[in-house]
Design a protein around this motif. Sequence first.
Motif, PDB file in Angstrom:
ATOM      1  N   VAL A   1      20.051  44.817 -10.374  1.00 13.20           N
ATOM      2  CA  VAL A   1      19.268  45.780  -9.610  1.00 13.20           C
ATOM      3  C   VAL A   1      19.798  45.790  -8.179  1.00 13.20           C
ATOM      4  O   VAL A   1      19.862  44.737  -7.538  1.00 13.20           O
ATOM      5  CB  VAL A   1      17.787  45.354  -9.642  1.00 13.20           C
ATOM      6  N   THR A   2      20.218  46.955  -7.694  1.00 12.45           N
ATOM      7  CA  THR A   2      20.719  47.031  -6.320  1.00 12.45           C
ATOM      8  C   THR A   2      20.025  48.184  -5.589  1.00 12.45           C
ATOM      9  O   THR A   2      19.356  49.009  -6.214  1.00 12.45           O
ATOM     10  CB  THR A   2      22.250  47.278  -6.260  1.00 12.45           C
ATOM     11  N   SER A   3      20.251  48.238  -4.275  1.00 14.17           N
ATOM     12  CA  SER A   3      19.644  49.302  -3.481  1.00 14.17           C
ATOM     13  C   SER A   3      20.236  50.665  -3.837  1.00 14.17           C
ATOM     14  O   SER A   3      19.649  51.702  -3.536  1.00 14.17           O
ATOM     15  CB  SER A   3      19.881  49.019  -1.990  1.00 14.17           C
ATOM     16  N   ALA A   4      21.382  50.669  -4.493  1.00  9.07           N
ATOM     17  CA  ALA A   4      22.015  51.943  -4.840  1.00  9.07           C
ATOM     18  C   ALA A   4      21.893  52.251  -6.339  1.00  9.07           C
ATOM     19  O   ALA A   4      22.661  53.034  -6.884  1.00  9.07           O
ATOM     20  CB  ALA A   4      23.491  51.904  -4.431  1.00  9.07           C
ATOM     21  N   GLY A   5      20.930  51.627  -6.994  1.00  9.34           N
ATOM     22  CA  GLY A   5      20.752  51.864  -8.425  1.00  9.34           C
ATOM     23  C   GLY A   5      21.096  50.622  -9.224  1.00  9.34           C
ATOM     24  O   GLY A   5      21.502  49.605  -8.667  1.00  9.34           O
ATOM     25  N   ALA A   6      20.903  50.736 -10.531  1.00  9.70           N
ATOM     26  CA  ALA A   6      21.088  49.556 -11.388  1.00  9.70           C
ATOM     27  C   ALA A   6      22.328  49.694 -12.248  1.00  9.70           C
ATOM     28  O   ALA A   6      22.786  50.793 -12.547  1.00  9.70           O
ATOM     29  CB  ALA A   6      19.865  49.370 -12.278  1.00  9.70           C
ATOM     30  N   VAL A   7      22.847  48.528 -12.634  1.00 11.63           N
ATOM     31  CA  VAL A   7      23.930  48.467 -13.614  1.00 11.63           C
ATOM     32  C   VAL A   7      23.374  47.742 -14.835  1.00 11.63           C
ATOM     33  O   VAL A   7      22.782  46.667 -14.698  1.00 11.63           O
ATOM     34  CB  VAL A   7      25.131  47.671 -13.061  1.00 11.63           C
ATOM     35  N   VAL A   8      23.540  48.338 -15.991  1.00 12.08           N
ATOM     36  CA  VAL A   8      23.091  47.708 -17.234  1.00 12.08           C
ATOM     37  C   VAL A   8      24.317  47.214 -17.982  1.00 12.08           C
ATOM     38  O   VAL A   8      25.311  47.941 -18.107  1.00 12.08           O
ATOM     39  CB  VAL A   8      22.286  48.729 -18.082  1.00 12.08           C
ATOM     40  N   ILE A   9      24.254  45.972 -18.423  1.00 12.27           N
ATOM     41  CA  ILE A   9      25.383  45.403 -19.164  1.00 12.27           C
ATOM     42  C   ILE A   9      24.955  45.241 -20.618  1.00 12.27           C
ATOM     43  O   ILE A   9      24.081  44.429 -20.929  1.00 12.27           O
ATOM     44  CB  ILE A   9      25.801  44.047 -18.568  1.00 12.27           C
ATOM     45  N   ASP A  10      25.511  46.053 -21.469  1.00 15.81           N
ATOM     46  CA  ASP A  10      25.154  46.122 -22.884  1.00 15.81           C
ATOM     47  C   ASP A  10      23.698  46.583 -23.076  1.00 15.81           C
ATOM     48  O   ASP A  10      22.909  46.631 -22.133  1.00 15.81           O
ATOM     49  CB  ASP A  10      25.408  44.793 -23.616  1.00 15.81           C
ATOM     50  N   THR A  11      23.400  46.909 -24.324  1.00 16.74           N
ATOM     51  CA  THR A  11      22.058  47.386 -24.654  1.00 16.74           C
ATOM     52  C   THR A  11      21.606  46.602 -25.881  1.00 16.74           C
ATOM     53  O   THR A  11      22.382  45.818 -26.422  1.00 16.74           O
ATOM     54  CB  THR A  11      22.102  48.896 -24.971  1.00 16.74           C
ATOM     55  N   LEU A  12      20.379  46.812 -26.318  1.00 17.27           N
ATOM     56  CA  LEU A  12      19.893  46.049 -27.474  1.00 17.27           C
ATOM     57  C   LEU A  12      19.980  46.910 -28.739  1.00 17.27           C
ATOM     58  O   LEU A  12      20.062  48.133 -28.665  1.00 17.27           O
ATOM     59  CB  LEU A  12      18.478  45.544 -27.193  1.00 17.27           C
ATOM     60  N   PRO A  13      19.996  46.256 -29.902  1.00 15.61           N
ATOM     61  CA  PRO A  13      20.301  46.993 -31.133  1.00 15.61           C
ATOM     62  C   PRO A  13      19.314  48.107 -31.475  1.00 15.61           C
ATOM     63  O   PRO A  13      19.711  49.144 -31.983  1.00 15.61           O
ATOM     64  CB  PRO A  13      20.269  45.907 -32.216  1.00 15.61           C
ATOM     65  N   TYR A  14      18.018  47.876 -31.234  1.00 13.43           N
ATOM     66  CA  TYR A  14      17.023  48.867 -31.648  1.00 13.43           C
ATOM     67  C   TYR A  14      16.488  49.646 -30.449  1.00 13.43           C
ATOM     68  O   TYR A  14      16.234  49.076 -29.381  1.00 13.43           O
ATOM     69  CB  TYR A  14      15.869  48.200 -32.394  1.00 13.43           C
ATOM     70  N   PRO A  15      16.300  50.965 -30.639  1.00 11.61           N
ATOM     71  CA  PRO A  15      15.848  51.821 -29.538  1.00 11.61           C
ATOM     72  C   PRO A  15      14.590  51.309 -28.834  1.00 11.61           C
ATOM     73  O   PRO A  15      14.494  51.393 -27.611  1.00 11.61           O
ATOM     74  CB  PRO A  15      15.571  53.164 -30.217  1.00 11.61           C
TER      75      PRO A  15
ATOM     76  N   ILE B   1      13.487  49.175 -15.484  1.00  8.27           N
ATOM     77  CA  ILE B   1      14.325  49.486 -14.322  1.00  8.27           C
ATOM     78  C   ILE B   1      13.827  50.751 -13.614  1.00  8.27           C
ATOM     79  O   ILE B   1      13.624  50.768 -12.397  1.00  8.27           O
ATOM     80  CB  ILE B   1      15.796  49.673 -14.748  1.00  8.27           C
ATOM     81  N   GLU B   2      13.599  51.782 -14.407  1.00  8.43           N
ATOM     82  CA  GLU B   2      13.294  53.076 -13.793  1.00  8.43           C
ATOM     83  C   GLU B   2      11.864  53.143 -13.278  1.00  8.43           C
ATOM     84  O   GLU B   2      11.611  53.759 -12.236  1.00  8.43           O
ATOM     85  CB  GLU B   2      13.563  54.198 -14.802  1.00  8.43           C
ATOM     86  N   GLU B   3      10.919  52.512 -13.988  1.00  7.13           N
ATOM     87  CA  GLU B   3       9.525  52.607 -13.561  1.00  7.13           C
ATOM     88  C   GLU B   3       9.117  51.433 -12.677  1.00  7.13           C
ATOM     89  O   GLU B   3       8.601  51.623 -11.587  1.00  7.13           O
ATOM     90  CB  GLU B   3       8.609  52.756 -14.781  1.00  7.13           C
ATOM     91  N   ARG B   4       9.377  50.225 -13.126  1.00  6.63           N
ATOM     92  CA  ARG B   4       8.978  49.055 -12.323  1.00  6.63           C
ATOM     93  C   ARG B   4       9.747  48.983 -11.014  1.00  6.63           C
ATOM     94  O   ARG B   4       9.193  48.709  -9.960  1.00  6.63           O
ATOM     95  CB  ARG B   4       9.225  47.754 -13.104  1.00  6.63           C
ATOM     96  N   HIS B   5      11.067  49.237 -11.072  1.00 10.01           N
ATOM     97  CA  HIS B   5      11.882  49.144  -9.867  1.00 10.01           C
ATOM     98  C   HIS B   5      12.087  50.498  -9.196  1.00 10.01           C
ATOM     99  O   HIS B   5      12.533  50.561  -8.051  1.00 10.01           O
ATOM    100  CB  HIS B   5      13.237  48.497 -10.179  1.00 10.01           C
ATOM    101  N   GLY B   6      11.803  51.560  -9.919  1.00  9.54           N
ATOM    102  CA  GLY B   6      11.918  52.904  -9.349  1.00  9.54           C
ATOM    103  C   GLY B   6      13.328  53.298  -8.957  1.00  9.54           C
ATOM    104  O   GLY B   6      13.538  54.032  -7.994  1.00  9.54           O
TER     105      GLY B   6
END
Length: 280
Positions: A27-41, A51-56
């Motif tokens: 999480v950074t002041s210029a947005g977030a970087v996600v490293i990999d995702t999880l198997p199920y939606p 990230i989008e709601e809690r950290h805005g």
Amino acid sequence: MLRERVANNIYVFTSEMYAQVTAGAIVTSAGAVVIDTLPYPAETRQIAQFIEERHGIPVRYVINTHYHADHTNGTCFFRHARVVSHRLCRELLVSRGKVALDKARKSSRDMSDVTLVLPNLIFDDGLLKLHVGGVTLELSHVPGHSPDSIMCLVSEERVLFAADTLMPLPFFADGSYDDYVATLKSLLPESFENVIQGHGEVILRGEVREKIEEDLHYLRIIRTKVEDIINRNKPPEALERIDIEACGKSRIPLNGLVQNLHRKNIQALYSTLKLAQNPS
Ligand SMILES: [Zn+2]
């Protein structure tokens, strides 16, 4: 999904639905970087929400550490992000990812929302440095688990996202035994605060060296055992008797999945060594 914070701005998410796959977020002041995702939606959506709601903040980048579906299925839930990978990852997603996804969608209703997303910021050999909001991420190509595998180091924090190069059992059946050994050896002189494995628990600073040495030990033992079977002209069935615990690894992690990985390792190594002996 489990969530833990491993540094001030770094989170790790671990799947409770499949094989303790991990994903990360910086999480950074210029947005977030996600490293990999999880198997199920359902689980990847929780990461997006966090990230989008809690950290805005928006997710600016998604890094695909390699093309395997359990790590890339969720890329499509970050629509506005640039997707970063090694060139080979993109190629493998094109050649194998679509077929695998079609199969997964047929076998599970949960997967119906998943679409294939191809990386659009790719690098070849060497290192890619990403600078985001005062954070430096160093991506490096580390073949072994798969030809396209990369790792991601958060430079300032010395936190390494090792992806599947480190997991409870080294797994090279889709990659290369020799490359795996070389990659693990290259990590030994380094020091890290935390290492996030592609599956399983976070490795703490004081445990990293021991973990890598244990993996190298396993790789050496299976090679000796497989070579012995070949040199003594034993039938391939003898491979079945190479016990995971006799190779220095527990049969328990990842709900026992490691035993399947072990069997595949043995078969892959046998085929490679046989081929080297009798190239046709
Ligand atoms: Zn993998």
